[in-house]
Design a protein around this motif. Sequence first.
Motif, PDB file in Angstrom:
ATOM      1  N   CYS A  30      -7.294  -7.088  -1.398  1.00 22.13           N
ATOM      2  CA  CYS A  30      -7.070  -6.348   0.201  1.00 22.13           C
ATOM      3  C   CYS A  30      -5.414  -7.056   0.132  1.00 22.13           C
ATOM      4  N   ALA A  60       5.713   0.155   1.128  1.00 19.27           N
ATOM      5  CA  ALA A  60       5.689  -1.101   0.182  1.00 19.27           C
ATOM      6  C   ALA A  60       6.049  -1.049  -0.869  1.00 19.27           C
ATOM      7  N   GLU A  86      -0.477  -5.049  -1.484  1.00 17.71           N
ATOM      8  CA  GLU A  86      -1.045  -3.653  -0.656  1.00 17.71           C
ATOM      9  C   GLU A  86      -2.189  -3.288  -1.698  1.00 17.71           C
ATOM     10  N   ARG A 133       0.688   2.976   3.959  1.00 13.19           N
ATOM     11  CA  ARG A 133       1.312   1.370   4.214  1.00 13.19           C
ATOM     12  C   ARG A 133       1.840   0.597   2.782  1.00 13.19           C
ATOM     13  N   PHE A 134       0.695   1.602   1.490  1.00 10.10           N
ATOM     14  CA  PHE A 134       0.897   0.894   0.156  1.00 10.10           C
ATOM     15  C   PHE A 134       1.681   1.631  -0.362  1.00 10.10           C
TER      16      PHE A 134
END
Length: 155
Positions: free
Chosen positions: A18, A63, A22, A59-60
């Motif tokens: 991880c 991104a 991401e 956040r993933f």
Amino acid sequence: MNNSYTVEDAKRKLEHYCAYQERCHKDVYTKLLRMKIIPEAIDVIIVHLIDNNFLNEERFAKAFVSGKFNIKKWGKRRLELELKRRDISSYNINQALRTITDEDYYNAIDQLARKRCNALKETDTFKKKKKLVDYLLYRGWETHLVYDKVNELIP
């Protein structure tokens, strides 16, 4: 190669996985299944990754959207579809898509369409339009934007 992992080994391996890039929950879950981790341990590991901020779907999503939009010039429809395939919530998808400004979005389709239009060697106007439309739709751009841009570039 038949490795068996302790929960601590798996945690360390997944922390690295991880931290490198991401990841979404589905990626991590799939990776743990391939490592032959039992379901109870999978839950413990995923909770550990979330608690320690290695795993964060919002956040993933941001991104992912940023990368695919800026590098591959994907439209919002394709971005949304790909995020849904990864089981990202509608809330996180919408938050991520909001990071793209309207100005950036219109500039991107303009650049992409012009570049592709110039690269097409087709002489038949109808066929050239169709090729450009297909290309832009495949990349996930909204139909009305595609047709407006194609008609602007190929009168």
